[in-house]
Write a protein that holds these residues in place. Structure first.
Motif, short mmCIF file in Angstrom:
data_model
loop_
_atom_site.label_atom_id
_atom_site.label_comp_id
_atom_site.label_asym_id
_atom_site.label_seq_id
_atom_site.Cartn_x
_atom_site.Cartn_y
_atom_site.Cartn_z
N LYS A 186 0.91 -1.70 -0.32
CA LYS A 186 0.30 0.45 -0.07
C LYS A 186 1.25 1.36 0.26
O LYS A 186 0.40 2.44 -0.84
N ALA A 207 2.28 2.04 -3.43
CA ALA A 207 1.20 2.38 -4.25
C ALA A 207 1.02 3.58 -3.88
O ALA A 207 0.42 4.51 -5.35
N TRP A 208 1.18 4.16 -2.84
CA TRP A 208 0.18 5.49 -2.12
C TRP A 208 1.20 6.94 -3.02
O TRP A 208 1.17 7.65 -3.75
N LYS A 212 3.50 6.07 -5.89
CA LYS A 212 3.00 6.69 -7.40
C LYS A 212 1.68 6.95 -7.26
O LYS A 212 1.78 7.40 -8.37
N THR A 213 0.73 6.83 -6.48
CA THR A 213 -1.23 7.76 -6.79
C THR A 213 -0.91 8.81 -6.69
O THR A 213 -1.66 9.80 -7.63
N ASN A 214 0.15 9.76 -6.03
CA ASN A 214 0.23 10.77 -5.30
C ASN A 214 1.53 11.34 -6.24
O ASN A 214 1.62 12.60 -5.99
#
Length: 215
Positions: A140, A143-144, A146-148
């Motif tokens: 998680k 991934a956060w 990358k997403t942000n």
């Protein structure tokens, strides 16, 4: 140790600053007693701490410069490839070590500012070291990132849960985020308990002062 969720105020860095400050006690720094002359392995860092103290203002006013710096705790964590690493592996440079978690709203709110700080000032002499302290759902946090669009910070994690108690004990902190400024010789110059707008002019001024670059 997780901060009480009721204190984690979501949305915007301004709101996060208010929520983050509620997480902390004053702690204690036995080395900061008035009238105690700097001594020991970090005596040479005292003038630097004194130099940066006036820069703890505005968006970084909560930064606590230590008049009597002390050796940083030994921190072992995982690098982006999962290999073991520690602070010494990052080279002799000024380090802004930040502990964060995806369940901590103030942590996530200040992460873009830390990313911008690394983009602007990071290099051979300075690095932001953001260490995720989560021990479950380990896919998680990256991934956060990358997403942000956190593109300039190297991802570090502590799935074994050892960094959080070690750094918080040394910093006299009980919440997240906790951020420690460590000089190139491994001495703690000061601590921020709670979030900050690190990429603002005050934040950059504090780091530049620690690097001896003036205001």
């Amino acid at each position: 140790m997780r901060a009480n969720p009721k204190f984690l105020i979501a949305g915007g860095l301004a709101a996060a600053l208010l929520g983050g400050l509620a997480l902390y006690g004053t702690g204690s720094n036995l080395g900061n007693l008035v009238g105690v002359a700097p001594s020991g392995p970090c005596a040479q860092a005292a003038p630097v701490a004194a130099r940066i103290a006036p820069h703890a203002r505005g968006s970084v006013a909560a930064f606590e410069a230590w008049p009597t710096p002390r050796p940083a705790p030994a921190l072992s964590f995982k690098g982006p490839d999962g290999a073991p690493s520690d602070l010494s592996a990052l080279g002799s440079k000024l380090l802004l070590v930040n502990l964060w978690a995806t369940w901590c709203a103030p942590c996530k709110a200040e992460m873009p500012a830390l990313d911008r700080l690394q983009a602007e000032l990071g290099g051979d002499r300075f690095q932001v070291v953001a260490i995720n302290v989560e021990t479950r759902n380990l896919d998680k946090p990256p991934a956060w990132f990358k997403t942000n669009a956190i593109a300039h910070l190297t991802y570090y994690g502590d799935p074994e849960g050892k960094v959080l108690p070690a750094l918080q004990s040394a910093a006299g902190s009980t919440g997240l985020p906790t951020t420690m400024l460590i000089d190139a010789k491994g001495c703690v110059l000061g601590v921020m308990k709670g979030p900050a707008e690190w990429s603002g002019e005050e934040g950059k001024g504090l780091i530049r002062a620690a690097l001896g670059q003036g205001a």
